[in-house]
Write an enzyme that holds these catalytic residues in place. Structure first.
Site, mmCIF file in Angstrom:
data_model
loop_
_atom_site.group_PDB
_atom_site.id
_atom_site.type_symbol
_atom_site.label_atom_id
_atom_site.label_comp_id
_atom_site.label_asym_id
_atom_site.label_seq_id
_atom_site.Cartn_x
_atom_site.Cartn_y
_atom_site.Cartn_z
ATOM 1 N N SER A 96 0.849 -1.183 0.000
ATOM 2 C CA SER A 96 0.000 0.000 0.000
ATOM 3 C C SER A 96 0.884 1.232 0.000
ATOM 4 O O SER A 96 1.898 1.271 0.712
ATOM 5 C CB SER A 96 -0.910 0.011 1.228
ATOM 6 O OG SER A 96 -1.751 1.151 1.229
ATOM 7 N N HIS A 110 -2.430 7.239 -4.828
ATOM 8 C CA HIS A 110 -2.536 6.100 -3.919
ATOM 9 C C HIS A 110 -2.623 4.828 -4.746
ATOM 10 O O HIS A 110 -3.217 4.819 -5.831
ATOM 11 C CB HIS A 110 -3.787 6.232 -3.040
ATOM 12 C CG HIS A 110 -4.265 4.918 -2.474
ATOM 13 N ND1 HIS A 110 -5.287 4.188 -3.069
ATOM 14 C CD2 HIS A 110 -3.857 4.202 -1.400
ATOM 15 C CE1 HIS A 110 -5.497 3.087 -2.357
ATOM 16 N NE2 HIS A 110 -4.639 3.069 -1.354
ATOM 17 N N VAL A 113 -2.293 -3.199 -3.596
ATOM 18 C CA VAL A 113 -2.576 -4.552 -4.082
ATOM 19 C C VAL A 113 -2.474 -5.488 -2.886
ATOM 20 O O VAL A 113 -1.579 -5.337 -2.057
ATOM 21 C CB VAL A 113 -1.615 -4.993 -5.203
ATOM 22 C CG1 VAL A 113 -1.959 -4.310 -6.511
ATOM 23 C CG2 VAL A 113 -0.158 -4.721 -4.838
ATOM 24 N N ARG A 114 -3.379 -6.442 -2.788
ATOM 25 C CA ARG A 114 -3.434 -7.256 -1.582
ATOM 26 C C ARG A 114 -4.056 -8.621 -1.862
ATOM 27 O O ARG A 114 -4.774 -8.812 -2.842
ATOM 28 C CB ARG A 114 -4.241 -6.537 -0.495
ATOM 29 C CG ARG A 114 -5.655 -6.206 -0.926
ATOM 30 C CD ARG A 114 -6.352 -5.289 0.072
ATOM 31 N NE ARG A 114 -7.708 -4.976 -0.370
ATOM 32 C CZ ARG A 114 -8.019 -3.974 -1.200
ATOM 33 N NH1 ARG A 114 -7.067 -3.194 -1.671
ATOM 34 N NH2 ARG A 114 -9.268 -3.759 -1.564
ATOM 35 N N HIS A 149 -6.234 7.405 -16.936
ATOM 36 C CA HIS A 149 -7.333 6.484 -17.210
ATOM 37 C C HIS A 149 -7.065 5.615 -18.441
ATOM 38 O O HIS A 149 -7.514 4.454 -18.475
ATOM 39 C CB HIS A 149 -8.642 7.258 -17.350
ATOM 40 C CG HIS A 149 -9.254 7.603 -16.037
ATOM 41 N ND1 HIS A 149 -10.048 6.723 -15.328
ATOM 42 C CD2 HIS A 149 -9.158 8.721 -15.268
ATOM 43 C CE1 HIS A 149 -10.428 7.285 -14.198
ATOM 44 N NE2 HIS A 149 -9.902 8.501 -14.137
ATOM 45 N N ARG A 264 -0.016 -2.447 13.066
ATOM 46 C CA ARG A 264 1.005 -1.469 13.437
ATOM 47 C C ARG A 264 0.540 -0.063 13.047
ATOM 48 O O ARG A 264 0.448 0.272 11.869
ATOM 49 C CB ARG A 264 2.320 -1.810 12.725
ATOM 50 C CG ARG A 264 3.500 -0.957 13.160
ATOM 51 C CD ARG A 264 4.781 -1.516 12.548
ATOM 52 N NE ARG A 264 5.938 -0.794 13.052
ATOM 53 C CZ ARG A 264 6.469 0.277 12.459
ATOM 54 N NH1 ARG A 264 5.922 0.744 11.347
ATOM 55 N NH2 ARG A 264 7.538 0.857 12.969
#
Length: 307
Positions: A96, A110, A113-114, A149, A264
């Site tokens: 992030s 910003h 990816v997760r 875009h 954290r």
């Protein structure tokens, strides 16, 4: 977690770590003076490495965070749509980042990816990806928004003709400040709960998004970083940063998840800008560029309008 699923998680983790390194290297090159400082951390829930660049020639603050956390049971926000996973162990990992440039003509950006992985009570693997990127300009330029875009649309195209439109609309909906009646910026892509394709295809899409962020953002920084700016424009930038703080603390699911899970805090809140200005009932002068910003803060078909 099965051995096969753990191998897949390890593969995704290796990509995330490399992506963090590549983004930091690229941002250092754009800034030209400052370098990232790394804070490697461990806790009872997992580990990570938080990288922060401060007081650069271009970037006032940039934070690029990797984390990999584990838990014995899923926190409530993550099981709201999946009550069958309540009480189940999980792993969550991702990258992030938030970039706060000093020059008001360079947009804030910003990206995230997760991967979430868990299992049913019967031991069946359950996983989903999420992520995206969005752009928050203070003095928007049509060519920048179009480039942003178009890059997003191009990376989505191999995965389906409707992918960009769906995830662009999801971004507009998600990054919306209801109490202000405006979007956080000019949008981009946002997706969550992605497991409609097989694991490898979903992972390829997440790789495309992570790498696409650099292709979308770095040229904009390069174009705008040397533009002259005034004290008045800087004050407006600091005022508008307040909207960023409002969204991250009031609406952002990632912030809420991290704080409720006991993550954290320093890493979770690294997205906040180093300086921000608050002003009661601010009204920009009629006809000014500052007043015109509001016209950009609504869902629009940027590709059709700006080509």
């Amino acid at each position: 977690m099965s051995a096969d699923m753990q191998d897949r998680i390890d593969t995704v983790k290796a990509f995330f770590l490399q992506l963090q390194a590549d983004i930091c290297r690229g941002l250092e090159a754009l800034d030209g003076t400052a370098v990232f400082q790394e804070d490697a951390w461990e806790s009872g829930h997992g580990h990570g490495r938080t990288r922060v660049l401060k007081d650069g020639a271009v970037l006032e603050q940039a934070g690029v965070n990797f984390s990999h956390v584990r838990g014995e049971k899923m926190p409530a926000p993550a099981t709201a749509k999946r009550p069958e996973l309540a009480g189940q162990p999980f792993q969550a990992l991702g990258v992030s980042l938030v970039i706060h440039p000093q020059n008001p003509h360079v947009p804030t950006s910003h990206a995230n990816v997760r991967l979430f992985a868990s299992q049913t009570q019967a031991g069946e693997p359950v996983w989903w990806f999420g992520g995206g990127f969005d752009l928050t300009p203070f003095y928007p330029r049509a060519e920048d928004v179009l480039h942003w875009h178009q890059t997003a649309a191009n990376l989505c195209q191999p995965f389906g003709e409707d992918v960009y439109a769906r995830y662009k609309a999801w971004c507009d909906e998600y990054f919306y400040l209801k109490h202000r009646g405006e979007t956080r910026g000019v949008g981009g892509l946002f997706f969550d709960d992605l497991n409609a394709w097989d694991f490898d295809t979903c992972f390829r899409f997440v790789q495309a998004v992570g790498q696409g962020y650099m292709a979308a953002y770095f040229p904009i920084v390069e174009r705008r970083k040397d533009e002259a700016w005034t004290d008045a424009q800087r004050r407006f930038q600091l005022y508008r940063r307040g909207r960023y703080v409002e969204f991250n603390l009031v609406f952002d699911r990632g912030t809420h998840f991290g704080l409720q899970f006991g993550g954290r805090t320093e890493s979770i809140l690294m997205s906040l800008p180093p300086l921000v200005r608050w002003e009661y009932n601010y009204q920009p002068p009629a006809g000014s560029a500052e007043a015109g910003l509001i016209d950009w803060l609504k869902p629009r078909d940027w590709l059709s309008e700006l080509r």
